[in-house]
Design a protein around this motif. Structure first.
Motif, mmCIF file in Angstrom:
data_model
loop_
_atom_site.group_PDB
_atom_site.id
_atom_site.type_symbol
_atom_site.label_atom_id
_atom_site.label_comp_id
_atom_site.label_asym_id
_atom_site.label_seq_id
_atom_site.Cartn_x
_atom_site.Cartn_y
_atom_site.Cartn_z
ATOM 1 N N SER A 38 0.844 -1.188 0.000
ATOM 2 C CA SER A 38 0.000 0.000 0.000
ATOM 3 C C SER A 38 0.880 1.239 0.000
ATOM 4 C CB SER A 38 -0.908 0.001 1.235
ATOM 5 O OG SER A 38 -1.659 1.193 1.304
ATOM 6 N N ILE A 39 0.600 2.194 -0.900
ATOM 7 C CA ILE A 39 1.355 3.451 -0.934
ATOM 8 C C ILE A 39 0.402 4.634 -0.894
ATOM 9 C CG2 ILE A 39 3.329 2.475 -2.167
ATOM 10 C CD1 ILE A 39 2.243 3.803 -4.734
ATOM 11 N N ASN A 40 0.896 5.749 -0.393
ATOM 12 C CA ASN A 40 0.126 6.984 -0.307
ATOM 13 C C ASN A 40 0.623 7.976 -1.337
ATOM 14 O OD1 ASN A 40 -1.344 6.017 1.914
ATOM 15 N ND2 ASN A 40 0.277 6.653 3.320
ATOM 16 N N VAL A 41 -0.301 8.471 -2.167
ATOM 17 C CA VAL A 41 0.042 9.384 -3.246
ATOM 18 C C VAL A 41 -0.723 10.695 -3.078
ATOM 19 C CG1 VAL A 41 -0.025 9.762 -5.744
ATOM 20 C CG2 VAL A 41 0.523 7.485 -4.842
ATOM 21 N N LEU A 42 0.003 11.798 -3.026
ATOM 22 C CA LEU A 42 -0.588 13.134 -2.912
ATOM 23 C C LEU A 42 -0.500 13.806 -4.269
ATOM 24 C CD1 LEU A 42 -1.654 15.514 -1.157
ATOM 25 C CD2 LEU A 42 0.740 16.110 -0.715
ATOM 26 N N MET A 43 -1.648 14.269 -4.797
ATOM 27 C CA MET A 43 -1.597 14.864 -6.140
ATOM 28 C C MET A 43 -2.588 16.000 -6.319
ATOM 29 S SD MET A 43 -3.028 11.676 -8.399
ATOM 30 C CE MET A 43 -4.727 11.108 -8.307
ATOM 31 N N VAL A 44 -2.310 16.810 -7.341
ATOM 32 C CA VAL A 44 -3.101 17.997 -7.626
ATOM 33 C C VAL A 44 -4.428 17.607 -8.272
ATOM 34 C CG1 VAL A 44 -2.076 18.364 -9.912
ATOM 35 C CG2 VAL A 44 -2.968 20.320 -8.641
ATOM 36 N N GLY A 45 -5.470 18.372 -7.991
ATOM 37 C CA GLY A 45 -6.808 18.046 -8.473
ATOM 38 C C GLY A 45 -7.091 18.528 -9.873
ATOM 39 N N ASN A 46 -6.353 18.024 -10.859
ATOM 40 C CA ASN A 46 -6.610 18.307 -12.263
ATOM 41 C C ASN A 46 -7.301 17.115 -12.914
ATOM 42 O OD1 ASN A 46 -5.390 20.785 -11.984
ATOM 43 N ND2 ASN A 46 -3.439 20.164 -12.869
ATOM 44 N N PRO A 47 -7.964 17.317 -14.056
ATOM 45 C CA PRO A 47 -8.695 16.207 -14.681
ATOM 46 C C PRO A 47 -7.843 14.973 -14.921
ATOM 47 C CG PRO A 47 -9.327 18.276 -15.711
ATOM 48 C CD PRO A 47 -8.199 18.593 -14.776
ATOM 49 N N GLN A 48 -6.589 15.155 -15.322
ATOM 50 C CA GLN A 48 -5.730 14.011 -15.597
ATOM 51 C C GLN A 48 -5.465 13.194 -14.338
ATOM 52 O OE1 GLN A 48 -5.205 17.153 -16.493
ATOM 53 N NE2 GLN A 48 -4.554 17.288 -18.619
ATOM 54 N N MET A 49 -5.361 13.887 -13.196
ATOM 55 C CA MET A 49 -5.137 13.199 -11.924
ATOM 56 C C MET A 49 -6.388 12.443 -11.494
ATOM 57 S SD MET A 49 -2.022 14.159 -11.407
ATOM 58 C CE MET A 49 -0.894 15.497 -11.820
ATOM 59 N N GLU A 50 -7.533 13.064 -11.728
ATOM 60 C CA GLU A 50 -8.780 12.395 -11.374
ATOM 61 C C GLU A 50 -8.977 11.138 -12.222
ATOM 62 O OE1 GLU A 50 -11.480 15.611 -11.885
ATOM 63 O OE2 GLU A 50 -10.779 16.664 -10.092
ATOM 64 N N ASP A 51 -8.496 11.189 -13.464
ATOM 65 C CA ASP A 51 -8.585 10.013 -14.332
ATOM 66 C C ASP A 51 -7.763 8.852 -13.783
ATOM 67 O OD1 ASP A 51 -10.271 11.282 -16.105
ATOM 68 O OD2 ASP A 51 -8.715 11.750 -17.576
ATOM 69 N N ILE A 52 -6.545 9.128 -13.339
ATOM 70 C CA ILE A 52 -5.705 8.038 -12.864
ATOM 71 C C ILE A 52 -6.228 7.457 -11.560
ATOM 72 C CG2 ILE A 52 -3.983 9.333 -11.506
ATOM 73 C CD1 ILE A 52 -1.829 7.531 -12.827
ATOM 74 N N LYS A 341 3.981 4.571 -21.639
ATOM 75 C CA LYS A 341 3.200 4.476 -22.864
ATOM 76 C C LYS A 341 1.966 3.618 -22.620
ATOM 77 C CE LYS A 341 7.329 4.593 -25.826
ATOM 78 N NZ LYS A 341 8.095 3.826 -26.836
ATOM 79 N N LYS A 342 2.131 2.588 -21.802
ATOM 80 C CA LYS A 342 1.030 1.676 -21.489
ATOM 81 C C LYS A 342 -0.130 2.426 -20.849
ATOM 82 C CE LYS A 342 0.016 -2.603 -18.926
ATOM 83 N NZ LYS A 342 0.593 -3.650 -18.042
ATOM 84 N N TYR A 343 0.192 3.338 -19.933
ATOM 85 C CA TYR A 343 -0.875 4.102 -19.279
ATOM 86 C C TYR A 343 -1.555 5.041 -20.266
ATOM 87 C CZ TYR A 343 -3.558 7.192 -16.373
ATOM 88 O OH TYR A 343 -4.607 7.923 -15.859
ATOM 89 N N GLU A 344 -0.792 5.676 -21.143
ATOM 90 C CA GLU A 344 -1.398 6.549 -22.145
ATOM 91 C C GLU A 344 -2.394 5.768 -23.005
ATOM 92 O OE1 GLU A 344 1.477 8.600 -24.474
ATOM 93 O OE2 GLU A 344 2.053 9.961 -22.856
ATOM 94 N N LYS A 345 -2.010 4.553 -23.394
ATOM 95 C CA LYS A 345 -2.894 3.712 -24.207
ATOM 96 C C LYS A 345 -4.150 3.357 -23.422
ATOM 97 C CE LYS A 345 -3.011 -0.616 -26.846
ATOM 98 N NZ LYS A 345 -2.277 -1.856 -27.205
ATOM 99 N N LEU A 346 -3.994 3.077 -22.130
ATOM 100 C CA LEU A 346 -5.133 2.748 -21.268
ATOM 101 C C LEU A 346 -6.145 3.894 -21.240
ATOM 102 C CD1 LEU A 346 -6.451 0.905 -19.048
ATOM 103 C CD2 LEU A 346 -5.081 2.209 -17.387
#
Length: 451
Positions: A38-52, A341-346
């Motif tokens: 389990s890992i904790n990830v802190l990220m900015v609330g932009n659409p791309q982040m919400e997608d991941i 690249k794999k994530y971009e394709k996803l």
């Protein structure tokens, strides 16, 4: 540059109750528990982040068994939180999104893991495919990579093609700021409730400060001369700021002093403004018919200029690993996947090719599906990124690299305080002259530390 030099720019983090948390397989927890998987990830609330955050559980976690606990914050709150956590070495997060400003400063303070070696060991990652400006902006003085880009951006002008056509206006491919101001006046009110342009007015060195500084650059101004003389109340800086404030006050969005990237994105996508100058990364959201009323109706022009040939900023939101993490292996696996690249394709296959987190890889712009989805904005985005010159963004030499920021620890605090005053000028609560005279005093204090 030592860690102690960063402590004075720390800002009290937003209360935990205001956190917006999106989770992937972790039930909303942001604690450091959960074991090695389990890992904790802190990220900015932009659409791309919400997608991941939506895609991780069913793909990355399913394949690796690593749960990812996401904490998503608005940009200003994210900057405060991540700075506090990393600078104080609290160790709450294993991965955090940072940008081109933080990486070189934090590397010098010894706060970040080197990541180039992880990328080199993963042949599928293809580090050589990363765009050179992104690699350079995320590397330390030692030439090593200290963050992996999630997406890259410059800035450009977005406009409603239908509105322009109705008004008989042809947008230049490379407009001047005066042309933009003239067009804003003509299209203001062209439809019920529609304003001429959206420009950020929300305080913050990375909010209002980002577009404003590009305007200052192209008007011939700068925060500091090469020998660290403060220029915040200089004629060119004043001219640019007066222009920006006047344009927003006359033809800008409602509630401009509280409008940042997210608010302008909403205003543009819902047809409430005719133009918007901001990040190239916004195009993917504007072209998504599921969330945008103007999908297929947006035109794109290069960042407006005055005295310079180009004026777009250079930025990347990137994944960094604090030295304090005890889960480097799991964290590195997540970061390599998230920038792959794999994530971009996803994303392209699951959510639509226009939503791919682009601007970081050369190969992205060769994907047939992406080229088709990004036909309106792909080439101009790539060109804007490649044209951005962080070593020489204006008309005079600079003391540090950076288009829309000054790469010293003190700028986080300085930029935020100065933009608070300029935002107040947009709100009509003070004058630009007073805001910049007050800002000059603050800038002179910063300059003394570097002269």
């Amino acid at each position: 540059m030592r860690a102690r030099r960063m402590t004075h720019v720390l800002v009290t983090a937003t209360a935990a109750g205001s956190l917006l948390v999106a989770c992937s397989g972790a039930g909303g927890s942001t604690s450091s528990g959960g074991g090695d998987k389990s890992i904790n990830v802190l990220m900015v609330g932009n659409p791309q982040m919400e997608d991941i955050a939506k895609l991780t559980k069913s793909t990355f976690t399913k394949d690796t068994g690593i749960k990812v606990n996401f904490t998503i914050l608005p940009e200003n709150e994210l900057r405060d939180k991540v700075t506090q956590d990393i600078a104080t070495q609290a160790g709450q997060y294993d991965v955090a999104t940072v940008g081109a400003y933080e990486v070189p400063v934090w590397h010098e303070n010894g706060w970040l893991h080197e990541l180039g070696s992880y990328a080199d060991k993963d042949s599928a990652f293809d580090k050589g495919d990363l765009l050179k400006p992104m690699v350079q902006s995320l590397s330390g003085a030692d030439g090593k990579l200290y963050a992996l880009p999630f997406y890259g951006e410059s800035s450009f002008l977005m406009y409603n093609k239908d509105v322009m056509k109705e008004k008989g206006i042809t947008m230049p491919e490379r407009p001047t700021w005066q042309q933009v101001a003239d067009i804003a006046a003509k299209v203001d009110g062209s439809r019920p409730g529609m304003k001429g342009i959206c420009l950020r007015g929300l305080p913050g060195w990375g909010e209002l400060g980002a577009p404003l500084t590009t305007v200052v650059n192209t008007f011939g101004g700068t925060w500091f001369t090469k020998d660290w003389k403060a220029q915040v109340n200089s004629d060119k800086f004043k001219q640019a700021t007066n222009f920006y404030v006047d344009l927003v006050r006359k033809h800008g969005e409602a509630g401009a002093p509280q409008a940042g990237f997210t608010e302008c994105l909403n205003a543009m996508s819902q047809g409430k403004v005719a133009m918007w100058y901001d990040a190239t990364s916004a195009a993917g959201s504007l072209e998504d018919p599921k969330s945008s009323k103007v999908a297929g109706k947006v035109g794109y022009a290069y960042a407006p200029v005055v005295e310079t040939k180009s004026s777009g900023w250079l930025w990347t939101w990137a994944w960094a690993m604090p030295k304090t993490t005890k889960k480097a292996d799991a964290a590195s696996k997540f970061m390599l996947w998230a920038s792959s690249k794999k994530y971009e394709k996803l994303v392209g296959e699951k959510l639509g090719w226009a939503r791919v987190p682009s601007g970081k890889r050369a190969s992205t712009y060769e994907i047939p599906e992406y080229k088709k989805a990004a036909a309106a904005f792909g080439d101009i985005t790539l060109n804007s990124i490649q044209e951005a010159d962080p070593t020489n963004p204006g008309v005079q030499p600079r003391p540090t690299v950076g288009v829309q920021f000054v790469a010293v620890p003190e700028f986080q605090d300085l930029g935020t305080k100065v933009t608070q005053e300029i935002s107040a000028a947009i709100a009509g609560q003070t004058s630009v002259d007073k805001a910049l005279n007050d800002g000059q005093k603050l800038a002179e204090e910063v300059a003394k530390k570097h002269q």
